[in-house]
Design a protein around this motif. Structure first.
Motif, PDB file in Angstrom:
ATOM      1  N   LYS A 184       0.247   4.745 -10.262  1.00 10.99           N
ATOM      2  CA  LYS A 184      -0.303   3.954  -9.165  1.00 10.99           C
ATOM      3  C   LYS A 184       0.747   3.781  -8.071  1.00 10.99           C
ATOM      4  O   LYS A 184       1.896   3.459  -8.363  1.00 10.99           O
ATOM      5  CB  LYS A 184      -0.760   2.591  -9.670  1.00 10.99           C
ATOM      6  CG  LYS A 184      -1.906   2.700 -10.677  1.00 10.99           C
ATOM      7  CD  LYS A 184      -2.281   1.360 -11.234  1.00 10.99           C
ATOM      8  CE  LYS A 184      -1.264   0.984 -12.297  1.00 10.99           C
ATOM      9  NZ  LYS A 184      -1.579  -0.244 -13.009  1.00 10.99           N
ATOM     10  N   THR A 221      -6.577   9.881  -5.637  1.00 11.56           N
ATOM     11  CA  THR A 221      -7.453   9.131  -4.733  1.00 11.56           C
ATOM     12  C   THR A 221      -6.661   8.725  -3.518  1.00 11.56           C
ATOM     13  O   THR A 221      -5.467   8.519  -3.592  1.00 11.56           O
ATOM     14  CB  THR A 221      -8.035   7.889  -5.413  1.00 11.56           C
ATOM     15  OG1 THR A 221      -6.964   7.019  -5.755  1.00 11.56           O
ATOM     16  CG2 THR A 221      -8.827   8.243  -6.650  1.00 11.56           C
ATOM     17  N   ARG A 222      -7.333   8.610  -2.394  1.00 11.77           N
ATOM     18  CA  ARG A 222      -6.648   8.216  -1.161  1.00 11.77           C
ATOM     19  C   ARG A 222      -7.227   6.954  -0.627  1.00 11.77           C
ATOM     20  O   ARG A 222      -8.275   6.634  -0.565  1.00 11.77           O
ATOM     21  CB  ARG A 222      -6.758   9.315  -0.129  1.00 11.77           C
ATOM     22  CG  ARG A 222      -6.029  10.547  -0.592  1.00 11.77           C
ATOM     23  CD  ARG A 222      -6.142  11.639   0.451  1.00 11.77           C
ATOM     24  NE  ARG A 222      -5.704  12.888  -0.141  1.00 11.77           N
ATOM     25  CZ  ARG A 222      -4.557  13.464   0.162  1.00 11.77           C
ATOM     26  NH1 ARG A 222      -3.762  12.934   1.031  1.00 11.77           N
ATOM     27  NH2 ARG A 222      -4.229  14.577  -0.403  1.00 11.77           N
ATOM     28  N   ILE A 273       1.247   2.514  -3.668  1.00 12.73           N
ATOM     29  CA  ILE A 273       0.645   1.808  -2.540  1.00 12.73           C
ATOM     30  C   ILE A 273       1.260   2.358  -1.257  1.00 12.73           C
ATOM     31  O   ILE A 273       2.464   2.595  -1.176  1.00 12.73           O
ATOM     32  CB  ILE A 273       0.829   0.273  -2.662  1.00 12.73           C
ATOM     33  CG1 ILE A 273      -0.034  -0.444  -1.646  1.00 12.73           C
ATOM     34  CG2 ILE A 273       2.276  -0.134  -2.555  1.00 12.73           C
ATOM     35  CD1 ILE A 273      -0.257  -1.913  -1.940  1.00 12.73           C
ATOM     36  N   ARG A 274       0.378   2.618  -0.286  1.00 14.94           N
ATOM     37  CA  ARG A 274       0.800   3.118   1.024  1.00 14.94           C
ATOM     38  C   ARG A 274      -0.098   2.497   2.081  1.00 14.94           C
ATOM     39  O   ARG A 274      -1.328   2.560   1.969  1.00 14.94           O
ATOM     40  CB  ARG A 274       0.677   4.641   1.075  1.00 14.94           C
ATOM     41  CG  ARG A 274       1.075   5.212   2.421  1.00 14.94           C
ATOM     42  CD  ARG A 274       0.765   6.685   2.608  1.00 14.94           C
ATOM     43  NE  ARG A 274       1.062   7.509   1.462  1.00 14.94           N
ATOM     44  CZ  ARG A 274       0.260   8.492   1.032  1.00 14.94           C
ATOM     45  NH1 ARG A 274      -0.873   8.749   1.631  1.00 14.94           N
ATOM     46  NH2 ARG A 274       0.592   9.221  -0.011  1.00 14.94           N
ATOM     47  N   ASP A 275       0.510   1.888   3.070  1.00 12.37           N
ATOM     48  CA  ASP A 275      -0.239   1.270   4.173  1.00 12.37           C
ATOM     49  C   ASP A 275      -1.304   0.295   3.666  1.00 12.37           C
ATOM     50  O   ASP A 275      -2.423   0.265   4.166  1.00 12.37           O
ATOM     51  CB  ASP A 275      -0.899   2.338   5.054  1.00 12.37           C
ATOM     52  CG  ASP A 275       0.117   3.282   5.682  1.00 12.37           C
ATOM     53  OD1 ASP A 275       1.246   2.821   5.989  1.00 12.37           O
ATOM     54  OD2 ASP A 275      -0.194   4.468   5.868  1.00 12.37           O
ATOM     55  N   GLY A 276      -0.969  -0.461   2.615  1.00 16.24           N
ATOM     56  CA  GLY A 276      -1.886  -1.452   2.078  1.00 16.24           C
ATOM     57  C   GLY A 276      -3.002  -0.898   1.222  1.00 16.24           C
ATOM     58  O   GLY A 276      -3.875  -1.634   0.792  1.00 16.24           O
ATOM     59  N   ARG A 277      -2.980   0.391   0.948  1.00 20.03           N
ATOM     60  CA  ARG A 277      -4.021   1.021   0.120  1.00 20.03           C
ATOM     61  C   ARG A 277      -3.414   1.523  -1.179  1.00 20.03           C
ATOM     62  O   ARG A 277      -2.335   2.100  -1.184  1.00 20.03           O
ATOM     63  CB  ARG A 277      -4.660   2.181   0.863  1.00 20.03           C
ATOM     64  CG  ARG A 277      -5.382   1.715   2.122  1.00 20.03           C
ATOM     65  CD  ARG A 277      -6.116   2.824   2.732  1.00 20.03           C
ATOM     66  NE  ARG A 277      -7.130   3.270   1.769  1.00 20.03           N
ATOM     67  CZ  ARG A 277      -8.214   3.920   2.102  1.00 20.03           C
ATOM     68  NH1 ARG A 277      -8.446   4.179   3.351  1.00 20.03           N
ATOM     69  NH2 ARG A 277      -9.078   4.293   1.195  1.00 20.03           N
ATOM     70  N   VAL A 278      -4.130   1.337  -2.265  1.00 17.74           N
ATOM     71  CA  VAL A 278      -3.687   1.814  -3.565  1.00 17.74           C
ATOM     72  C   VAL A 278      -4.109   3.271  -3.732  1.00 17.74           C
ATOM     73  O   VAL A 278      -5.231   3.645  -3.407  1.00 17.74           O
ATOM     74  CB  VAL A 278      -4.266   0.952  -4.710  1.00 17.74           C
ATOM     75  CG1 VAL A 278      -3.856   1.505  -6.065  1.00 17.74           C
ATOM     76  CG2 VAL A 278      -3.805  -0.489  -4.578  1.00 17.74           C
ATOM     77  N   ILE A 279      -3.183   4.072  -4.232  1.00 16.30           N
ATOM     78  CA  ILE A 279      -3.434   5.492  -4.476  1.00 16.30           C
ATOM     79  C   ILE A 279      -3.213   5.735  -5.957  1.00 16.30           C
ATOM     80  O   ILE A 279      -2.191   5.332  -6.520  1.00 16.30           O
ATOM     81  CB  ILE A 279      -2.473   6.373  -3.653  1.00 16.30           C
ATOM     82  CG1 ILE A 279      -2.644   6.087  -2.158  1.00 16.30           C
ATOM     83  CG2 ILE A 279      -2.687   7.851  -3.968  1.00 16.30           C
ATOM     84  CD1 ILE A 279      -1.533   6.645  -1.308  1.00 16.30           C
ATOM     85  N   SER A 334       5.283   6.585  -0.355  1.00 18.54           N
ATOM     86  CA  SER A 334       4.526   5.495  -0.976  1.00 18.54           C
ATOM     87  C   SER A 334       5.432   4.710  -1.912  1.00 18.54           C
ATOM     88  O   SER A 334       6.429   5.215  -2.413  1.00 18.54           O
ATOM     89  CB  SER A 334       3.363   6.050  -1.792  1.00 18.54           C
ATOM     90  OG  SER A 334       2.536   6.863  -0.991  1.00 18.54           O
TER      91      SER A 334
END
Length: 102
Positions: free
Chosen positions: A78, A101-102, A80-86, A61
């Motif tokens: 914070k 959070t995933r 970001i991976r594959d357009g999602r915030v974790i 990420s």
């Protein structure tokens, strides 16, 4: 035509009023100062030691940055991976990961 213009202006002003509050530079500075004060007092670990333990686990990420909640003594890192915030919440006292959070 004038009524449409006025209505559009009022609608725009209402939309601006509903926008979420973003942390100002002053708010962020206060957060950083509080984290540093608690770290210097020995209450929490430094953000660098927290990052050194969490970042290797999130190598797939992109790291965006940290936040600190002084009341809870929790760091939120914070990513970001594959357009999602974790979000990875870490106990500032122990360095233990509390939740992710995933």
């Amino acid at each position: 035509m004038l009524k449409k213009f006025i209505f559009s202006c009022l609608l725009s002003l209402c939309a601006i009023g509903l926008m979420p509050h973003t942390a100002s530079a002053k708010d962020r500075r206060g957060e950083q100062d509080e984290a540093r004060a608690q770290m210097m007092a020995g209450k929490v670990k430094s953000i660098r030691s927290i990052e050194n333990s969490v970042l290797p686990r999130m190598s797939d990420s992109e790291y965006i940055g940290p936040e600190f909640d002084p009341a809870a003594q929790v760091y939120r890192l914070k990513f970001i991976r594959d357009g999602r915030v974790i979000f990875v919440d870490v106990d500032g006292r122990t360095g233990s990961i509390l939740r992710q959070t995933r």
